[in-house]
Design a protein around this motif. Sequence first.
Motif, PDB file in Angstrom:
ATOM      1  N   LYS A  70      25.913   6.517   8.008  1.00 54.93           N
ATOM      2  CA  LYS A  70      25.587   7.825   9.142  1.00 54.93           C
ATOM      3  C   LYS A  70      24.346   7.448   9.840  1.00 54.93           C
ATOM      4  O   LYS A  70      24.024   7.952  11.030  1.00 54.93           O
ATOM      5  N   ALA A  71      23.239   6.695   9.242  1.00 54.75           N
ATOM      6  CA  ALA A  71      22.222   6.530   9.853  1.00 54.75           C
ATOM      7  C   ALA A  71      21.273   5.456   9.013  1.00 54.75           C
ATOM      8  O   ALA A  71      21.721   5.184   7.879  1.00 54.75           O
ATOM      9  N   THR A  72      20.140   4.988   9.551  1.00 56.45           N
ATOM     10  CA  THR A  72      19.190   4.204   8.854  1.00 56.45           C
ATOM     11  C   THR A  72      18.083   4.823   8.084  1.00 56.45           C
ATOM     12  O   THR A  72      17.561   5.612   8.697  1.00 56.45           O
ATOM     13  N   LEU A  73      18.066   4.417   6.933  1.00 58.26           N
ATOM     14  CA  LEU A  73      16.849   5.071   6.129  1.00 58.26           C
ATOM     15  C   LEU A  73      15.656   4.139   5.744  1.00 58.26           C
ATOM     16  O   LEU A  73      15.903   2.948   5.374  1.00 58.26           O
ATOM     17  N   GLU A  74      14.561   4.420   6.130  1.00 60.51           N
ATOM     18  CA  GLU A  74      13.441   3.664   5.750  1.00 60.51           C
ATOM     19  C   GLU A  74      12.884   4.292   4.342  1.00 60.51           C
ATOM     20  O   GLU A  74      12.546   5.248   3.972  1.00 60.51           O
ATOM     21  N   ILE A  75      12.379   3.064   3.517  1.00 56.34           N
ATOM     22  CA  ILE A  75      11.897   3.223   2.308  1.00 56.34           C
ATOM     23  C   ILE A  75      10.263   2.849   2.271  1.00 56.34           C
ATOM     24  O   ILE A  75      10.200   1.855   2.841  1.00 56.34           O
ATOM     25  N   SER A  76       9.705   3.805   1.883  1.00 56.21           N
ATOM     26  CA  SER A  76       8.149   3.467   1.753  1.00 56.21           C
ATOM     27  C   SER A  76       7.620   3.335   0.430  1.00 56.21           C
ATOM     28  O   SER A  76       8.129   3.971  -0.757  1.00 56.21           O
ATOM     29  N   ALA A  77       6.714   2.662   0.075  1.00 56.84           N
ATOM     30  CA  ALA A  77       6.100   2.500  -1.263  1.00 56.84           C
ATOM     31  C   ALA A  77       5.400   3.712  -1.683  1.00 56.84           C
ATOM     32  O   ALA A  77       4.694   4.340  -0.958  1.00 56.84           O
ATOM     33  N   GLU A  78       5.404   4.051  -3.122  1.00 57.02           N
ATOM     34  CA  GLU A  78       5.250   5.170  -3.572  1.00 57.02           C
ATOM     35  C   GLU A  78       3.796   5.340  -4.016  1.00 57.02           C
ATOM     36  O   GLU A  78       3.080   6.215  -3.965  1.00 57.02           O
ATOM     37  N   GLU A  79       3.131   4.023  -4.422  1.00 52.72           N
ATOM     38  CA  GLU A  79       1.910   3.878  -4.872  1.00 52.72           C
ATOM     39  C   GLU A  79       1.373   2.422  -4.438  1.00 52.72           C
ATOM     40  O   GLU A  79       2.157   1.530  -3.731  1.00 52.72           O
ATOM     41  N   SER A 112       0.868  -1.203  -0.028  1.00 54.52           N
ATOM     42  CA  SER A 112      -0.101  -0.043  -0.069  1.00 54.52           C
ATOM     43  C   SER A 112       0.693   1.320   0.075  1.00 54.52           C
ATOM     44  O   SER A 112       1.860   1.175   0.564  1.00 54.52           O
ATOM     45  N   LYS A 113       0.364   2.355  -0.382  1.00 55.10           N
ATOM     46  CA  LYS A 113       0.843   3.430  -0.503  1.00 55.10           C
ATOM     47  C   LYS A 113       1.544   3.902   0.658  1.00 55.10           C
ATOM     48  O   LYS A 113       0.793   3.829   1.805  1.00 55.10           O
ATOM     49  N   ASN A 114       2.672   4.409   0.909  1.00 55.97           N
ATOM     50  CA  ASN A 114       3.357   4.881   2.172  1.00 55.97           C
ATOM     51  C   ASN A 114       3.517   3.835   3.146  1.00 55.97           C
ATOM     52  O   ASN A 114       4.265   3.980   4.222  1.00 55.97           O
ATOM     53  N   GLN A 115       3.213   2.334   2.879  1.00 54.91           N
ATOM     54  CA  GLN A 115       4.007   1.465   3.532  1.00 54.91           C
ATOM     55  C   GLN A 115       5.360   1.375   3.450  1.00 54.91           C
ATOM     56  O   GLN A 115       5.961   1.361   2.499  1.00 54.91           O
ATOM     57  N   VAL A 116       6.188   1.108   5.008  1.00 57.83           N
ATOM     58  CA  VAL A 116       7.479   0.776   4.951  1.00 57.83           C
ATOM     59  C   VAL A 116       7.592  -0.454   4.267  1.00 57.83           C
ATOM     60  O   VAL A 116       7.314  -1.309   4.691  1.00 57.83           O
TER      61      VAL A 116
END
Length: 414
Positions: free
Chosen positions: A43-52, A31-35
């Motif tokens: 330097k850090a951890t980055l979360e990626i979310s679904a765009e659509e 789903s859109k915005n789901q990680v």
Amino acid sequence: MIIKVKTPSPGESITEVEVTSWLVKDGDYVSKNQVIAELDSDKATLEISAEENGVITLMEKKGKKIKVGDILCTIDTSKKRKIYEEESKKPYPEEKKNKINKNKKKETVSYNKNWPSPASKKILAEKNIPIESIQGTGKHGRITKKDCIISETTTDIHFPYIIGGKSTPVYRSKRVTTLSPLRRKISERLVSVKNKTAMLTTFNEVDMQEIFLIREKYKSIFKEIHGVNLGFMSFFTISCVRGLYIYPDINAIIHGEQKINFEYCDISIAISGPKGLMVPVIRNAEHLSFRGIEQEISRLSTRVRNGKISIDEMKGGTFTITNGGIFGSMLSTPIINPPQSAILGMHKVVERPVVVNKSIEIRPIMYLSLSYDHRIIDGKEAVGFLVSVKESIENPIKFLMGENEKNIPKILEL
């Protein structure tokens, strides 16, 4: 429509990241915005979310290093959740199922738990690995070839091993894991600091009794008014701000052949999180009250522990405070946080006998340490700074809140 999800840049100067975890499987409907994934940089951890919304296809494997801008995965937005899930659950057509059943006899084979497959048997024999040292992960707990390969890289076998004067077969293991990019970068920076600075540490002790009395008197009403606890860190942060203005070279850095003195105090606070020690920054601490500092520490601590802290929130500190006392440390020599020139170490508060007005009393004592870069800070300044922190903590009414006790309510109002 196929959407290409590209690897974003976690921050300035970072060109490569590592896929540390996929939170979805190949072919899942997202789903859109789901990680969907977590990436680690140095330097850090980055979360990626679904765009659509759509069906995801993973393009990179967990543990792989990828460049910023590379395609991480694709999302097919033409497939709707309900239709896709119904199709994925649809059985074979009846005629196809019957054809398979006619041409192929059904085999039922059962194995005992930890029974090795033929390929794994061969590896066990060649490498002389005892079967009891391996936990099978195959169907019904069967030992697979992969189990044996992993065991070969993680197990040291000592046979026989002497215990209590007797020769007894004992198997000892070790686990080998790859350092995360963040941990590798921290390692590099710590070694660099030791090699590139003339680091010294000076120590002192501070009587915490006045702080204890003030906190005991005002902590409940402070929490009721401001919604946060009244901790030690606000007292030490304000004490350090005072000391940095008295001894400005503590709040300075070396840049090439120049010295840069900061006229503001961005205080880095070391906070332990699931990814290791993070050092977010309290900006312009010289303008903050006890309330402002405690609220900012609470906000940053929550973001660190939830893995949400950003690179921007950790950049640009001018001085660092670290508290090993929360883990039980009595004394330490903290390493400078580059490019800063000094770091204050707080430690565990312990009741100790001390001489007060020529009589012995039991007081809550904390040892303090200040590690500093001797290239820019002289010993006199370092010692003076630590003494100024000590006098602020031991006499907070005079140095942090005003001249007399009637001004203490400032701690509640500001």
